[in-house]
Scaffold this motif. Structure first.
Motif, PDB file in Angstrom:
ATOM      1  N   UNK A  50       0.848  -1.191   0.000  1.00 27.49           N
ATOM      2  CA  UNK A  50       0.000   0.000   0.000  1.00 27.49           C
ATOM      3  C   UNK A  50       0.874   1.227   0.000  1.00 27.49           C
ATOM      4  N   UNK A  51       0.413   2.268  -0.693  1.00 32.92           N
ATOM      5  CA  UNK A  51       1.104   3.547  -0.671  1.00 32.92           C
ATOM      6  C   UNK A  51       0.115   4.644  -0.309  1.00 32.92           C
ATOM      7  N   UNK A  52       0.511   5.450   0.628  1.00 32.61           N
ATOM      8  CA  UNK A  52      -0.232   6.648   0.965  1.00 32.61           C
ATOM      9  C   UNK A  52       0.829   7.746   0.911  1.00 32.61           C
ATOM     10  N   UNK A  53       1.172   8.356   1.989  1.00 27.34           N
ATOM     11  CA  UNK A  53       2.359   9.198   1.995  1.00 27.34           C
ATOM     12  C   UNK A  53       3.589   8.345   2.286  1.00 27.34           C
ATOM     13  N   UNK A  54       3.361   7.189   2.884  1.00 29.00           N
ATOM     14  CA  UNK A  54       4.409   6.216   3.146  1.00 29.00           C
ATOM     15  C   UNK A  54       4.065   4.926   2.397  1.00 29.00           C
ATOM     16  N   UNK A  55       4.969   3.986   2.465  1.00 29.15           N
ATOM     17  CA  UNK A  55       4.745   2.705   1.806  1.00 29.15           C
ATOM     18  C   UNK A  55       4.760   1.576   2.822  1.00 29.15           C
ATOM     19  N   UNK A  56       3.983   0.542   2.527  1.00 28.24           N
ATOM     20  CA  UNK A  56       3.830  -0.586   3.426  1.00 28.24           C
ATOM     21  C   UNK A  56       3.840  -1.862   2.589  1.00 28.24           C
TER      22      UNK A  56
END
Length: 125
Positions: A50-56
């Motif tokens: 997942x990517x938002x402002x960070x990545x997971x």
């Protein structure tokens, strides 16, 4: 009308690389979380990244896969390196269309509002 279209799948040998792309249109999805899931034959669909402002990342792909997003191009990519036969699956991109990012929901299919049609990735031994 929101559309997500994946591309870049194919056949690759173990140890090789592929880059998947997800082109999205119809709404400013780049402001919200986006992710990749995959479904192997006979298995349930599973979260990959997942990517938002960070990545997971899922533990199974951490260090080998990289998720990125180019809002100007309305595209999200998944760079996959050091591929393994167990990475063989149909890969789907997904996007939320509203709301704040909720970390604990990032792995849930229900968290995402829109889905692409999927692209096949096959990794041979």
């Amino acid at each position: 009308q929101v559309q997500l279209v994946e591309s870049g799948g194919g056949l690759v040998q173990a140890g090789g690389s592929l880059r998947l792309s997800c082109a999205f249109s119809g709404r400013a999805l780049s402001n919200y979380a986006m992710g990749w899931f995959r479904q192997a034959p006979g298995k349930e669909r599973e979260w990959v990244a997942t990517i938002n402002w960070l990545t997971y990342y899922a533990d199974s792909v951490k260090g080998r896969f990289t998720i990125s997003k180019d809002s100007a191009k309305s595209a999200m990519d998944l760079q996959m390196n050091s591929l393994k036969p167990e990475d063989t699956a149909v890969y789907y991109c997904a996007a939320r269309s509203s709301g704040s990012f909720i970390y604990n929901n990032r792995k849930s299919e229900d968290y995402y509002d829109y889905w692409g049609q999927g692209t096949q990735v096959t990794v041979s031994p």
